[in-house]
Scaffold this motif. Structure first.
Motif, PDB file in Angstrom:
ATOM      1  N   MET A  19       0.826  -1.204   0.000  1.00 18.46           N
ATOM      2  CA  MET A  19       0.000   0.000   0.000  1.00 18.46           C
ATOM      3  C   MET A  19       0.860   1.254   0.000  1.00 18.46           C
ATOM      4  SD  MET A  19      -2.998  -0.976   2.717  1.00 18.46           S
ATOM      5  CE  MET A  19      -3.698   0.656   2.740  1.00 18.46           C
ATOM      6  N   ASP A  20       1.908   1.250   0.823  1.00 19.93           N
ATOM      7  CA  ASP A  20       2.777   2.420   0.927  1.00 19.93           C
ATOM      8  C   ASP A  20       3.474   2.706  -0.402  1.00 19.93           C
ATOM      9  OD1 ASP A  20       3.841   4.561   2.515  1.00 19.93           O
ATOM     10  OD2 ASP A  20       5.751   3.489   2.510  1.00 19.93           O
ATOM     11  N   VAL A  21       3.981   1.663  -1.027  1.00 17.86           N
ATOM     12  CA  VAL A  21       4.638   1.825  -2.332  1.00 17.86           C
ATOM     13  C   VAL A  21       3.637   2.351  -3.362  1.00 17.86           C
ATOM     14  CG1 VAL A  21       5.721   0.583  -4.248  1.00 17.86           C
ATOM     15  CG2 VAL A  21       6.430   0.116  -1.904  1.00 17.86           C
ATOM     16  N   ALA A  22       2.461   1.770  -3.401  1.00 15.25           N
ATOM     17  CA  ALA A  22       1.429   2.196  -4.353  1.00 15.25           C
ATOM     18  C   ALA A  22       1.017   3.643  -4.097  1.00 15.25           C
ATOM     19  CB  ALA A  22       0.218   1.273  -4.273  1.00 15.25           C
ATOM     20  N   LEU A  23       0.862   4.004  -2.834  1.00 14.86           N
ATOM     21  CA  LEU A  23       0.466   5.363  -2.483  1.00 14.86           C
ATOM     22  C   LEU A  23       1.532   6.368  -2.901  1.00 14.86           C
ATOM     23  CD1 LEU A  23      -1.637   7.184  -1.118  1.00 14.86           C
ATOM     24  CD2 LEU A  23      -0.439   6.775   1.045  1.00 14.86           C
ATOM     25  N   GLN A  24       2.784   6.061  -2.625  1.00 14.99           N
ATOM     26  CA  GLN A  24       3.876   6.954  -3.015  1.00 14.99           C
ATOM     27  C   GLN A  24       3.954   7.110  -4.532  1.00 14.99           C
ATOM     28  OE1 GLN A  24       7.646   5.947  -1.199  1.00 14.99           O
ATOM     29  NE2 GLN A  24       6.709   5.689   0.798  1.00 14.99           N
ATOM     30  N   ASN A  25       3.862   5.996  -5.243  1.00 16.68           N
ATOM     31  CA  ASN A  25       3.920   6.049  -6.704  1.00 16.68           C
ATOM     32  C   ASN A  25       2.741   6.824  -7.286  1.00 16.68           C
ATOM     33  OD1 ASN A  25       6.312   4.598  -6.804  1.00 16.68           O
ATOM     34  ND2 ASN A  25       5.297   2.642  -7.112  1.00 16.68           N
ATOM     35  N   HIS A  31       0.993  14.133  -9.033  1.00 14.42           N
ATOM     36  CA  HIS A  31       1.657  15.432  -8.962  1.00 14.42           C
ATOM     37  C   HIS A  31       2.109  15.863 -10.364  1.00 14.42           C
ATOM     38  CE1 HIS A  31       3.929  18.728  -7.217  1.00 14.42           C
ATOM     39  NE2 HIS A  31       4.967  18.355  -7.937  1.00 14.42           N
ATOM     40  N   LYS A  32       2.679  14.919 -11.102  1.00 21.67           N
ATOM     41  CA  LYS A  32       3.111  15.203 -12.472  1.00 21.67           C
ATOM     42  C   LYS A  32       1.918  15.470 -13.383  1.00 21.67           C
ATOM     43  CE  LYS A  32       7.266  12.356 -12.097  1.00 21.67           C
ATOM     44  NZ  LYS A  32       7.918  11.109 -12.518  1.00 21.67           N
ATOM     45  N   LEU A  33       0.847  14.691 -13.208  1.00 23.59           N
ATOM     46  CA  LEU A  33      -0.324  14.862 -14.070  1.00 23.59           C
ATOM     47  C   LEU A  33      -1.051  16.181 -13.819  1.00 23.59           C
ATOM     48  CD1 LEU A  33      -1.751  11.241 -14.218  1.00 23.59           C
ATOM     49  CD2 LEU A  33      -0.571  12.520 -16.021  1.00 23.59           C
ATOM     50  N   LYS A  51      -5.389  13.544  -6.744  1.00 22.78           N
ATOM     51  CA  LYS A  51      -4.195  13.827  -5.938  1.00 22.78           C
ATOM     52  C   LYS A  51      -4.598  14.180  -4.509  1.00 22.78           C
ATOM     53  CE  LYS A  51      -0.221  16.778  -5.387  1.00 22.78           C
ATOM     54  NZ  LYS A  51       0.353  18.070  -5.652  1.00 22.78           N
ATOM     55  N   ALA A  52      -5.638  15.003  -4.356  1.00 23.33           N
ATOM     56  CA  ALA A  52      -6.105  15.394  -3.023  1.00 23.33           C
ATOM     57  C   ALA A  52      -6.570  14.186  -2.214  1.00 23.33           C
ATOM     58  CB  ALA A  52      -7.225  16.429  -3.144  1.00 23.33           C
TER      59      ALA A  52
END
Length: 86
Positions: A19-25, A31-33, A51-52
């Motif tokens: 979950m943490d990896v998925a959330l960070q990615n 953010h880029k989008l 994003k929010a």
């Protein structure tokens, strides 16, 4: 998708590490989008909303990690239930 599984799915099936990896990615991607879709009607608002939602979920991750710790025993769950009343 992630929201349904993480918020309403089987808590015991959650993997905090994944979950943490998925959330960070996902947060990094959104953010880029947000920048990419700036000024594009519909897409800008959608990317900001997603994003929010991801940013709002981030503070919950330490709690999920703690509660899914393999060291949590029945006595810990009972103490948590007694303390919260739930």
């Amino acid at each position: 998708a992630w929201e349904q599984e993480w918020l309403y799915g089987d808590f015991c099936a959650l993997s905090p590490e994944l979950m943490d990896v998925a959330l960070q990615n996902a947060t990094r991607t959104m953010h880029k989008l947000v920048k990419t879709f700036a000024g594009v009607e519909g897409l800008e608002e959608a990317s900001k909303t997603i994003k929010a939602e991801l940013v709002a979920f981030a503070p919950v991750m330490p709690l999920v990690t703690a509660l899914r710790n393999p060291g949590m025993r029945t006595r810990h769950w009972q103490a948590l239930t007694d303390e919260t009343g739930k």
